[in-house]
Design an enzyme around this catalytic site. Structure first.
Site, PDB file in Angstrom:
ATOM      1  N   GLU A 189      14.586 -84.908 -66.573  1.00 37.75           N
ATOM      2  CA  GLU A 189      15.327 -84.010 -66.835  1.00 37.75           C
ATOM      3  C   GLU A 189      15.501 -84.117 -68.393  1.00 37.75           C
ATOM      4  O   GLU A 189      16.248 -82.665 -68.346  1.00 37.75           O
ATOM      5  CB  GLU A 189      16.573 -85.990 -67.075  1.00 37.75           C
ATOM      6  CG  GLU A 189      16.070 -85.805 -65.319  1.00 37.75           C
ATOM      7  CD  GLU A 189      15.224 -87.044 -64.926  1.00 37.75           C
ATOM      8  OE1 GLU A 189      14.827 -87.628 -65.943  1.00 37.75           O
ATOM      9  OE2 GLU A 189      15.388 -87.421 -63.988  1.00 37.75           O
ATOM     10  N   HIS A 214      23.752 -96.446 -60.422  1.00 39.90           N
ATOM     11  CA  HIS A 214      24.218 -95.295 -59.605  1.00 39.90           C
ATOM     12  C   HIS A 214      25.747 -94.702 -58.832  1.00 39.90           C
ATOM     13  O   HIS A 214      25.871 -94.175 -58.088  1.00 39.90           O
ATOM     14  CB  HIS A 214      23.099 -95.342 -58.514  1.00 39.90           C
ATOM     15  CG  HIS A 214      21.545 -94.989 -58.497  1.00 39.90           C
ATOM     16  ND1 HIS A 214      20.996 -96.160 -59.065  1.00 39.90           N
ATOM     17  CD2 HIS A 214      20.461 -94.384 -58.528  1.00 39.90           C
ATOM     18  CE1 HIS A 214      19.784 -95.294 -59.262  1.00 39.90           C
ATOM     19  NE2 HIS A 214      19.374 -94.636 -58.601  1.00 39.90           N
TER      20      HIS A 214
HETATM   21  C1  LIG Z   1      15.911 -90.811 -64.684  1.00 39.84           C
HETATM   22  C2  LIG Z   1      15.737 -90.661 -63.264  1.00 39.84           C
HETATM   23  N1  LIG Z   1      15.441 -90.094 -62.232  1.00 39.84           N
HETATM   24  C3  LIG Z   1      15.459 -89.331 -60.989  1.00 39.84           C
HETATM   25  C4  LIG Z   1      15.897 -90.624 -60.721  1.00 39.84           C
HETATM   26  C5  LIG Z   1      15.551 -90.204 -58.989  1.00 39.84           C
HETATM   27  N2  LIG Z   1      14.305 -90.704 -58.023  1.00 39.84           N
HETATM   28  C6  LIG Z   1      14.021 -92.731 -57.303  1.00 39.84           C
HETATM   29  S1  LIG Z   1      13.047 -92.733 -57.590  1.00 39.84           S
HETATM   30  C7  LIG Z   1      12.181 -91.310 -57.903  1.00 39.84           C
HETATM   31  C8  LIG Z   1      10.867 -91.059 -57.425  1.00 39.84           C
HETATM   32  C9  LIG Z   1      10.112 -91.738 -58.271  1.00 39.84           C
HETATM   33  O1  LIG Z   1       8.690 -91.598 -58.053  1.00 39.84           O
HETATM   34  P1  LIG Z   1       7.483 -92.715 -58.732  1.00 39.84           P
HETATM   35  O2  LIG Z   1       7.743 -92.650 -60.260  1.00 39.84           O
HETATM   36  O3  LIG Z   1       6.384 -92.184 -58.300  1.00 39.84           O
HETATM   37  O4  LIG Z   1       8.077 -93.595 -57.943  1.00 39.84           O
HETATM   38  P2  LIG Z   1       7.810 -94.207 -56.373  1.00 39.84           P
HETATM   39  O5  LIG Z   1       9.184 -93.915 -55.986  1.00 39.84           O
HETATM   40  O6  LIG Z   1       7.049 -93.371 -55.344  1.00 39.84           O
HETATM   41  O7  LIG Z   1       8.033 -95.490 -56.499  1.00 39.84           O
HETATM   42  C10 LIG Z   1      13.390 -90.298 -58.134  1.00 39.84           C
HETATM   43  C11 LIG Z   1      13.017 -89.161 -58.416  1.00 39.84           C
HETATM   44  C12 LIG Z   1      16.161 -91.834 -60.965  1.00 39.84           C
HETATM   45  N3  LIG Z   1      15.955 -93.173 -60.026  1.00 39.84           N
HETATM   46  N4  LIG Z   1      16.311 -92.167 -62.310  1.00 39.84           N
END
Ligand SMILES: Cc1ncc(C[n+]2csc(CCOP(=O)(O)OP(=O)(O)O)c2C)c(N)n1
Ligand SMILES: [Mg+2]
Lengths: 342, 327
Positions: A70, A139
């Site tokens: 971000e 959230h």
């Molecule tokens: C700072 C922030 N940006 C975006 C999100 C929304 N979000 C939640 S999980 C996720 C994906 C995370 O991917 P990864 O780190 O690969 O973990 P996985 O879900 O694959 O276990 C996103 C974009 C968030 N919770 N926090």
């Protein structure tokens, strides 16, 4: 004119402005989705489907999926805005602003002033806010008071699909950085929305209804709850004005003051945490400028000063509702002597 | 190939590893089914398929060690010793939950067990793990901290900042990258520029890439990394390649995945199947032993759901506790 959801109204505003102005680009995490993945492209269209279909219409050069960075992409949007693009960046949940605040309040917000008026930053940041989704403490926040606090930012909180379309178009055409707050519980709310593009000017409050006894000022999702309360109160013989300021920065204080001068009573409904929120801000300004017109103490309806709880029963108790708003209105109708004792 | 050190684990340890992985799997399968009935509120991200990571790493830790988890945190919680009944009750939003119903799936924590919380903010955990490592180092507890994070989180500034801080402060912290191929709907092959191991090496942190569906490989690599870090060797990095069996969150239609992708994973490289085969072929455990664990785990999960469903919700007075209230 046809019935459109809050989600569709926003999607249509984006599509029409992208159509009209090739400098408008949108970016964000999974706003199309499926990048590099074996299945469908445009698999998500944003986490709640708001930008679905835009990638198909405008291509990946103008619908930019981002990694989870971000601070990087919000800052890049600000930099691009300085150099001829008109980016609309989606920052999923407003709670995530925490990781990229510098780029917003030290960078984008300040360019125009700091650079002596010789720069514009036509940047829009769209973000979801608000409780009611059982999404817990990280959230569900509102946070718009924090952005309202920062000179140089404009802050918009649409309260219906019609408002969302017109205000987003205005935001995209505006040359200042705008933070656009979409309440996550409202995406499926529907109403008649014109098919053609239209812009609603910032800083012009709207009267949702007019009445003589009490002025209610509410923001975002609270506007419809305030209207419900006003409806119920009308049956009790209490007639309320409901004002939706639409933007917290700029704020249409004159309209609020004018209404308070007519009714003499003010109830402020703000879903944000109760300290230093819009209710306290407006309350202070009304007390300063229209004290003589007040027949009763100003009442504020906000959640308690706690993080947003997860358990449904607690979250329901946390969020203001029509009943709490009506109770606040009734309390302003009682004799002032009784109120002091409350 | 050298014999895996993990294959030399005691019978008790092998059974413990299997029990924990099976518990995570059953927990997640059950939450998936219960979520579909509409009784579980909020956002839920399931860890099924990734069990070898949490268990292979956390088996080397005790309560004096800390972990920072992610939004996909149930597996880390179980592997770090969180109470399964308390977790299930939390997911249902009950007063008896580990966080009194105030946190939910995305915020389950048990600080007394060194589980510093699932996390709703991607990239939120790595700095906290650095802090836990700093505390362990300063207080000379001998503890280490582990930062779990996904491929998506690996792109967050906090991850890079934490790796640098860990090197500069010589912190006893181990970064575990759980690369399940996706961040939401976006493939890690697209979103992660360069090479994860080289990124870590760029900060002076040695890294190893491991098949995250192979419990023994994870257990070995984590053991070495944690030993190294615990004995003052500085931060370590593990890149685990694995897969999630469910959507990003419950309710995700997963249109970005190939048809049959998960069915093939389950059939071909399932962590629990592979574990079972390895230990029975090597005659370390018998089918009977494993079936016994399966039965115990099923009963545990069943009981946790039953008690969570009938447990009391928090009372309205609870809304105002555990926080500074100015009025
Ligand atoms: C700072 C922030 N940006 C975006 C999100 C929304 N979000 C939640 S999980 C996720 C994906 C995370 O991917 P990864 O780190 O690969 O973990 P996985 O879900 O694959 O276990 C996103 C974009 C968030 N919770 N926090
Ligand atoms: Mg991932």
């Amino acid at each position: 004119m046809s019935k459109k959801s809050f989600r569709q109204a926003i999607n249509e505003a984006l599509a029409q402005e992208m159509e009209r102005d090739p400098r408008v680009v949108i970016m964000g995490e999974d706003i199309a989705g499926g990048l590099g993945a074996p299945g469908e492209d445009d698999a998500w269209g944003g986490v709640l489907g708001v930008t679905k279909g835009l990638m198909g219409k405008f291509g990946r050069e103008r619908v930019l999926d981002t990694p989870i960075t971000e601070s990087g992409f919000i800052g890049a949007a600000a930099g691009a805005a300085l150099r001829g693009l008109r980016p609309v960046a989606e920052l999923m949940f407003v709670d995530f602003m925490g990781v990229c605040f510098d780029q917003i309040f030290n960078q984008a917000a300040k360019f125009r002033y700091m650079f002596g008026g010789k720069a514009t930053t036509p940047l829009v940041i769209r973000t979801m806010f608000g409780a009611g989704f059982r999404a817990a403490s990280q959230h569900s926040q509102c946070l718009y008071p924090i952005f309202t606090h920062i000179p140089g930012l404009k802050v918009v909180i649409p309260s219906s699909p019609y408002e969302a379309k017109g205000l987003l178009i205005q935001a995209i055409r505006d040359d200042d950085p705008v933070v656009f707050f979409e309440h996550k519980v409202m995406y499926d709310v529907e109403e008649e929305v014109p098919d053609e593009p239209y812009a609603i000017p910032f800083g012009e409050a709207r009267f949702v209804r007019e009445g003589d006894d009490v002025t209610i000022v509410a923001f975002g999702r609270m506007v419809s709850l305030a209207s419900q309360a006003a409806e119920a109160l009308a049956k009790e013989g209490v007639s309320c004005s409901v004002i939706d300021p639409r933007t917290t920065s700029p704020l249409d204080l004159p309209t609020i003051l004018e209404s308070v001068r007519e009714t003499g009573r003010l109830v402020l409904v703000d879903e944000a945490s109760p300290r230093c929120n819009l209710a306290t801000d407006i309350s202070a300004q009304v007390a300063e400028q229209a004290f003589d017109a007040l027949k009763a103490p100003i009442r504020m309806v906000s959640p308690p000063h706690t993080p947003v709880p997860f358990a449904p029963a607690l979250e329901d108790e946390f969020v203001p509702n029509a009943e709490k708003i009506a109770a606040a209105v009734r309390s302003t109708m009682r004799a002032p002597s009784k109120q002091a004792a409350e | 190939m050298a014999m895996s050190r993990a294959l030399q684990l005691s019978r008790e340890d092998l059974l413990r590893a299997y029990r924990q992985m099976r518990t995570i799997r059953e927990f997640e399968e059950r939450v998936h089914a219960e979520f579909a009935t509409g009784e579980i509120p909020g956002f839920v991200h399931l860890y099924a398929g990734e069990e070898a990571s949490a268990v292979g790493v956390c088996m080397h830790l005790t309560d004096k060690d800390a972990i920072a988890s992610t939004h996909r945190g149930h597996g880390h919680c179980i592997a770090k010793g969180c109470d399964v009944h308390g977790m299930m009750a939390e997911i249902y939003g009950r007063k008896s939950g580990l966080c009194a119903g105030k946190g939910g799936s995305m915020h389950i924590a048990d600080v007394s067990k060194g589980m510093l919380g699932a996390n709703g903010i991607v990239g939120g955990g790595a700095p906290l793990a650095c802090g836990a490592a700093l505390a362990a180092k300063t207080l000379k507890t001998g503890g280490v901290a582990v930062a779990f994070g996904g491929d998506g989180a690996s792109n967050q500034g906090t991850t890079a900042e934490s790796m640098n801080l860990a090197t500069v402060w010589k912190l006893p912290v181990i970064f575990v990258l759980e690369d399940n191929g996706y961040a939401e709907s976006t493939a890690s092959g697209w979103s992660v520029g360069g090479d994860a191991i080289k990124r870590a090496e760029g900060f002076g942190i040695p890294g190893v890439r491991v098949d995250g569906h192979d419990f023994f490989a994870v257990h070995d690599a984590a053991g070495e990394a944690i030993e190294r870090t615990r004995s003052g060797g500085g931060p370590s990095f593990l890149h685990l390649k694995l897969n999630r069996y469910y959507g990003h969150f419950e309710g995700d239609g997963q249109a970005y995945r190939r048809d049959g992708e998960v069915a093939r994973l389950r059939a071909e490289i399932d962590t629990l199947d592979r574990f079972r085969r390895r230990v029975t072929e090597a005659k370390l455990l018998e089918e009977n032993d494993l079936a016994g664990v399966d039965r115990e785990v099923l009963a545990l999960i069943e009981d946790s759901v039953r008690t969570a469903k009938s447990a009391a919700a928090p009372k309205s007075a609870d809304l105002l506790t555990d926080v500074y209230l100015s009025y």
